[in-house]
Scaffold this active site. Structure first.
Site, PDB file in Angstrom:
ATOM      1  N   ASP A   1      27.045 -14.284 -29.814  1.00  0.00           N
ATOM      2  CA  ASP A   1      25.880 -15.258 -28.748  1.00  0.00           C
ATOM      3  C   ASP A   1      25.735 -16.667 -28.721  1.00  0.00           C
ATOM      4  O   ASP A   1      25.188 -17.282 -27.779  1.00  0.00           O
ATOM      5  CB  ASP A   1      24.569 -15.351 -29.710  1.00  0.00           C
ATOM      6  CG  ASP A   1      24.000 -13.514 -30.224  1.00  0.00           C
ATOM      7  OD1 ASP A   1      23.597 -13.165 -28.881  1.00  0.00           O
ATOM      8  OD2 ASP A   1      24.043 -12.561 -31.087  1.00  0.00           O
TER       9      ASP A   1
ATOM     10  N   CYS B   1      32.826 -13.821 -36.920  1.00  0.00           N
ATOM     11  CA  CYS B   1      32.892 -12.850 -36.284  1.00  0.00           C
ATOM     12  C   CYS B   1      32.944 -12.050 -34.933  1.00  0.00           C
ATOM     13  O   CYS B   1      32.291 -11.672 -34.974  1.00  0.00           O
ATOM     14  CB  CYS B   1      32.182 -12.239 -37.701  1.00  0.00           C
ATOM     15  SG  CYS B   1      30.557 -12.668 -37.528  1.00  0.00           S
TER      16      CYS B   1
ATOM     17  N   HIS C   1      35.787   7.614 -20.764  1.00  0.00           N
ATOM     18  CA  HIS C   1      35.807   8.376 -21.445  1.00  0.00           C
ATOM     19  C   HIS C   1      37.752   7.926 -21.928  1.00  0.00           C
ATOM     20  O   HIS C   1      38.573   8.115 -22.162  1.00  0.00           O
ATOM     21  CB  HIS C   1      35.361   9.200 -21.973  1.00  0.00           C
ATOM     22  CG  HIS C   1      34.626   8.840 -23.000  1.00  0.00           C
ATOM     23  ND1 HIS C   1      32.849   9.108 -22.875  1.00  0.00           N
ATOM     24  CD2 HIS C   1      34.104   8.146 -23.805  1.00  0.00           C
ATOM     25  CE1 HIS C   1      32.122   9.121 -23.657  1.00  0.00           C
ATOM     26  NE2 HIS C   1      33.399   8.018 -24.262  1.00  0.00           N
TER      27      HIS C   1
ATOM     28  N   GLU D   1      24.556 -18.867 -34.375  1.00  0.00           N
ATOM     29  CA  GLU D   1      24.698 -18.331 -33.763  1.00  0.00           C
ATOM     30  C   GLU D   1      24.010 -18.533 -31.936  1.00  0.00           C
ATOM     31  O   GLU D   1      24.096 -18.994 -31.272  1.00  0.00           O
ATOM     32  CB  GLU D   1      24.551 -16.483 -33.289  1.00  0.00           C
ATOM     33  CG  GLU D   1      23.915 -16.351 -33.892  1.00  0.00           C
ATOM     34  CD  GLU D   1      24.240 -14.675 -34.502  1.00  0.00           C
ATOM     35  OE1 GLU D   1      24.870 -14.122 -33.755  1.00  0.00           O
ATOM     36  OE2 GLU D   1      22.983 -14.068 -35.490  1.00  0.00           O
TER      37      GLU D   1
HETATM   38  C1  PEP Z   1      28.653 -12.606 -32.241  1.00  0.00           C
HETATM   39  O1  PEP Z   1      27.478 -12.551 -31.571  1.00  0.00           O
HETATM   40  O2  PEP Z   1      28.717 -13.175 -32.118  1.00  0.00           O
HETATM   41  C2  PEP Z   1      27.677 -11.007 -33.645  1.00  0.00           C
HETATM   42  C3  PEP Z   1      29.175 -11.124 -33.579  1.00  0.00           C
HETATM   43  O3  PEP Z   1      26.905 -10.431 -33.325  1.00  0.00           O
HETATM   44  P1  PEP Z   1      26.450  -9.197 -32.156  1.00  0.00           P
HETATM   45  O4  PEP Z   1      27.504  -9.421 -31.310  1.00  0.00           O
HETATM   46  O5  PEP Z   1      26.584  -8.063 -33.266  1.00  0.00           O
HETATM   47  O6  PEP Z   1      24.872  -9.895 -31.757  1.00  0.00           O
HETATM   48 MG    MG Z   2      24.926 -12.357 -32.833  1.00  0.00          MG
END
Ligand code: PEP
Ligand code: MG
Length: 580
Positions: free
Chosen positions: A456, A503, A192, A432
């Site tokens: 993923d 994302c 932390h 993904e």
């Molecule tokens: C990803 O898999 O890139 C994603 C944005 O989803 P999470 O990290 O929540 O699996």
């Molecule tokens: Mg994901």
């Protein structure tokens, strides 16, 4: 003059400072090991109670101060510490032991806190292991208050603090003295103290082993939080190099502050939508006060994790409407539950391969009742027409068709009740899973947008567990297979006239900005902490040049060659003149 020495540790918070060292040694408090006589028990317990109350008050004050300095999200650390002292069962069990065993409360409290620490140390999770430091802080705080000693913080202003270890409370309190950096013998990047340093934007280096034994207060040192270095007795050359780097950094930081409200477009005017990834309600502050942007990924799993079960439709309507209102007129992309995998599941028994198991859309299609409640809440929150629905873990066309059928049924139900919602709500899917990449063309015909979850996608394409430290070197976002997959997915999206975003964490890597834009990505959804850095990169970039870069790297067959090529491009076109 003594020779220059470069001490190496783990970079925990970026930045450079040159200044005087301040060696901080925390007092240790011995426990009272003697046995209590019957008449002494009450007095001992009374003092223990007073010490608990005082410690709580101190932590509440520190929490208030840190909320102002580093925002609500980072103060959860102190909430957790206060919770320990508020835990009635825990405190009652200590009091009972004092009564029964006739040992001092400091002795019993110390034992119980050690037990808590041991539990955390036994788990295979670096983040949880680091929490032992937070437990020790609570222990020391109570011990100090039992000895009726005051907190001493005589840290010299503008110094670089060197210590064996630091608690988040130390870090936040020292910041009042305008501390310019932190270096510790112990700790990892998820300690932390490291998290707080990053939030304070002060350089920090951790895991330096014995730096606190090698430095004396008052000596001039350099801290390099980018490379994890402390330099003692710096030579004239080193000092002047670092003075230049420091000046460049200040210019860079100024640029980042200036860029935040400028349009997100490349130097040759190609618009690239820049949005933020938001996981907790508290982070919405960033959207409202700083980013003034849309949300490219709103993860809803936290609702399940907080409640320990699926939240009610009312709770969801409240949450999603709040997010949609705060983000309006910008869009918010809300992802339906992606539980399972490394996140909690509604099943109590463990799966052998949770990442290949009952996860994301698979759970939603099996538990249609739950899925319908979530979709209904999302539709009710969509009345201002700024909500988009994102489905996770799609691996086949049939899943999309089924999910859309369920959505249609929910819409019909709302129509019957005359409830207003966005009838043209956009529905997109996460790409993904490798199978989704292979059938991207067909999937694109069924949905309104794609969002690539690189976290993923990389783990599944490369068969490298995203959370396994033993193979973290094999988890490569610039692997040729990953680059080619992203290009091909973007082509499928555009061929079918839909937009595509990224994302996953790759979008938040400043080195990947040129690659993703050059490969044709229309939107990047990034972590708020790098938002201005990514915007700066987009604005420095020339879209046509980024495409040429991608035409080159798509032919390369080794990750290292792609990374080198991209780094060269950055030095020449994006980071011009900045070296650290
Ligand atoms: C990803 O898999 O890139 C994603 C944005 O989803 P999470 O990290 O929540 O699996
Ligand atoms: Mg994901």
């Amino acid at each position: 003059m003594a020779d220059e020495i470069i001490h190496k540790g783990i970079p925990a918070s970026p930045g450079i400072s040159i200044g005087k060292a301040y060696l901080y040694t925390r007092s240790t408090f011995e426990v009272d090991t003697e046995y209590l006589k019957s008449g002494e028990i009450e007095k001992d317990l009374d003092e223990f109670k007073k010490a608990l109350e005082l410690s709580k008050k101190e932590l509440i004050k520190i929490r208030e101060y840190s909320q102002e300095k580093i925002g609500k999200k980072n103060t959860l650390i102190f909430d957790a510490q206060i919770e320990i002292l508020n835990d009635r069962f825990f405190i009652a069990s200590i009091e009972n032991r004092v009564q029964n065993e006739k040992r001092t409360s400091s002795f019993i409290f110390d034992q119980e806190m050690k037990k808590l620490g041991e539990v955390l140390l036994s788990v295979q999770d670096e983040y949880l292991k680091e929490r032992v430091n937070d437990i020790n802080d609570v222990r020391n705080r109570v011990m100090r208050n039992m000895k009726k000693e005051k907190i001493v913080s005589k840290v010299e202003e503008y110094s670089i603090v060197i210590s064996h270890e630091l608690t988040p409370a130390d870090t936040i309190l020292f910041s009042k003295r305008k501390v310019q950096g932190y270096a510790t013998d112990k700790g990892g990047t998820t300690s932390h103290a490291a998290i707080v340093s990053r939030a304070l934007r002060v350089p920090a280096v951790v895991g330096m082993k014995d730096i606190s034994k090698s430095i004396v207060s008052g000596e001039l040192i350099i801290i390099d939080g980018f490379n994890g270095l402390i330099i003692t007795n710096p030579s004239e050359n080193t000092l002047s190099d670092y003075k230049i780097k420091f000046a460049e950094l200040k210019i860079y930081e100024k640029e980042l502050n200036e860029v935040i409200d400028l349009p997100s477009e490349t130097a040759d005017k190609k618009a690239v939508e820049l949005t933020a990834n938001i996981e907790f309600d508290e982070e919405i502050d960033f959207i409202v006060n700083t980013g003034h942007c849309g949300i490219g990924l709103y993860r809803t799993e936290h609702l399940f994790l907080e409640a320990g079960e699926f939240p009610s439709e009312e709770r969801q309507i409240e949450e999603y409407s709040h997010i949609a209102d705060m983000t309006y007129p910008n869009k918010v992309t809300i992802r339906t539950y992606d539980i399972g995998g490394d996140k909690l599941t509604p099943r109590s028994e463990k799966e052998d391969n949770p990442f290949l198991g009952w996860r994301g859309i698979r759970i939603c299609l099996d538990r249609v009742d739950i899925f319908k409640e979530q979709l209904s809440a999302l539709l009710i929150a969509s009345s201002k027409k700024n909500v988009r629905i994102l489905l996770p873990m799609i691996s086949s066309l049939i899943e999309v068709i089924k999910a859309k059928e369920i959505l249609k049924e929910v819409m019909e139900d709302l129509d019957k009740q005359n409830i207003h919602y966005d009838k043209n709500i956009e529905v997109g899917i996460m790409i993904e899973v490798p199978s989704a990449y292979f059938i991207a063309d067909e999937l694109a015909k069924e949905v309104d947008f794609f969002s690539i979850g690189t976290n993923d996608l990389i783990q599944y394409i490369l068969a490298v567990d995203r959370g396994n430290e033993y193979i973290s070197g094999l988890y490569q976002e610039f692997h040729p297979a990953v680059i080619r997959a992203i290009k091909s997915i973007a082509e499928s999206a555009h061929k079918n006239n839909i937009k595509i975003s990224v994302c996953g964490e790759m979008a938040s890597d400043p080195l990947a900005t040129a690659v993703l834009i050059g490969l044709g990505i229309d939107e990047l959804s990034v972590s708020p902490s790098v938002f201005s850095e990514i915007k700066r990169n987009i604005r420095k970039l020339n879209f046509e040049e980024a495409k040429v870069l991608c035409d080159d790297i798509i032919k390369l067959t080794k990750e290292i060659d792609i990374r080198t090529k991209v780094s060269e491009f950055y030095e020449e076109k994006i980071m011009v003149g900045i070296k650290y």
